[in-house]
Design an enzyme around this catalytic site. Structure first.
Site, PDB file in Angstrom:
ATOM      1  N   GLY A 158       0.353  -1.068   0.349  1.00  0.00           N
ATOM      2  CA  GLY A 158      -0.169   0.422  -0.499  1.00  0.00           C
ATOM      3  C   GLY A 158       1.155   1.075  -0.135  1.00  0.00           C
ATOM      4  O   GLY A 158       0.582   1.926  -0.653  1.00  0.00           O
ATOM      5  N   TYR A 159       1.658   1.315   1.100  1.00  0.00           N
ATOM      6  CA  TYR A 159       2.607   3.056   1.176  1.00  0.00           C
ATOM      7  C   TYR A 159       3.621   2.945  -0.382  1.00  0.00           C
ATOM      8  O   TYR A 159       3.287   3.675  -0.336  1.00  0.00           O
ATOM      9  CB  TYR A 159       3.477   1.776   1.844  1.00  0.00           C
ATOM     10  N   ALA A 160       3.660   1.484  -0.794  1.00  0.00           N
ATOM     11  CA  ALA A 160       4.955   1.739  -1.625  1.00  0.00           C
ATOM     12  C   ALA A 160       4.061   2.402  -3.418  1.00  0.00           C
ATOM     13  O   ALA A 160       4.567   3.218  -4.315  1.00  0.00           O
ATOM     14  CB  ALA A 160       5.732   0.769  -2.759  1.00  0.00           C
TER      15      ALA A 160
END
Length: 254
Positions: A158-160
């Site tokens: 999700g972050y990437a």
């Protein structure tokens, strides 16, 4: 007539990488407007540090997760520019504020996804858009990505993903704002020892040692490794650097 000093707006400037960016920019002779979410005392300490360097500084509260507050925030920015800096414009937009939330892709919740989206993609998109009328021509934007857009580690999907979108957005900002002489670049730090993501890189000895072993320079990054690169991108030395992703990872996973 004394020339107006250049001013940078740094989101999330009360601690971690944002604090280091703010201090590095100040050391380059740039005045600082920084934001904090809840750590007002920490933010005021950074303001004091910047003022001790002979620069002007002010701190404003901003929750980047809540886009409904952005218009009110920029009213506060206008007021601070006039009262603290004696001007109505600033030069550099540093989109640093962030949060680390991790989970395996198979278990990643929609709530966590939405939180990351609001903070890491929606906020830089619309904060920068709303900043444009207050920015001087010939200034610059610095966004923040991650080494995790180039290499992948389980748990960071999700972050990437949000950071990958920011890398694309950075190029569009450069393309569309170039007529105003506004440059747009993005830095991609590797793993850094801060309290980000619960301090996992700093406090988990096993993870720290693993990252160090996979980094050409043989250690994990420190905040001091990052701020100077942002300051460089906001200097005349970088006037021809535009639309670039600059990885600042010590050679991680190469």
């Amino acid at each position: 007539m004394k020339m107006q000093n250049k001013i940078a707006l740094v989101t999330g400037g009360s601690r971690g990488l944002g604090k280091n960016m703010a201090l590095a920019l100040a050391a380059k002779g740039i005045d600082i407007l920084l934001t904090y979410n809840s750590q007002q005392a920490e933010a005021e300490n950074v303001v004091s540090e910047i003022e001790s360097l002979g620069r002007k500084a002010a701190a404003l509260q901003l929750n980047v997760a809540d886009s409904k507050t952005f218009d009110g925030f920029f009213q506060n920015v206008t007021g601070a520019l006039q009262t603290k800096f004696g001007t109505d414009k600033f030069d550099f937009m540093i989109n640093n504020a962030g949060i680390g939330l991790y989970a395996p892709f198979a278990e990643f919740s929609e709530e966590t996804f939405d939180t990351l989206f609001n903070i890491h993609l929606k906020a830089p998109f619309f904060i920068t858009q709303k900043a444009l009328p207050l920015m001087n021509d010939g200034g610059g934007i610095v966004n923040v990505s991650t080494g995790l857009t180039r290499f992948s580690l389980p748990g960071y999907s999700g972050y990437a993903t949000m950071k990958g979108a920011m890398e694309t957005l950075t190029k569009y900002m450069a393309k569309e704002l170039g007529a105003r002489g506004i440059r747009s670049n993005i830095i991609a730090p590797g793993a850094i020892e801060t309290d980000f993501g619960g301090g996992r890189v700093r406090d988990n000895a096993e993870l720290n040692a693993f990252v160090a072993s996979q980094t050409a320079l043989g250690r994990v990054g420190l905040p001091d490794d990052i701020g100077g690169v942002v300051a460089f991108l906001c200097s005349d030395e970088a006037k021809w650097v535009n639309a670039q992703r600059i990885e600042v990872s010590g050679g991680q996973f190469i």
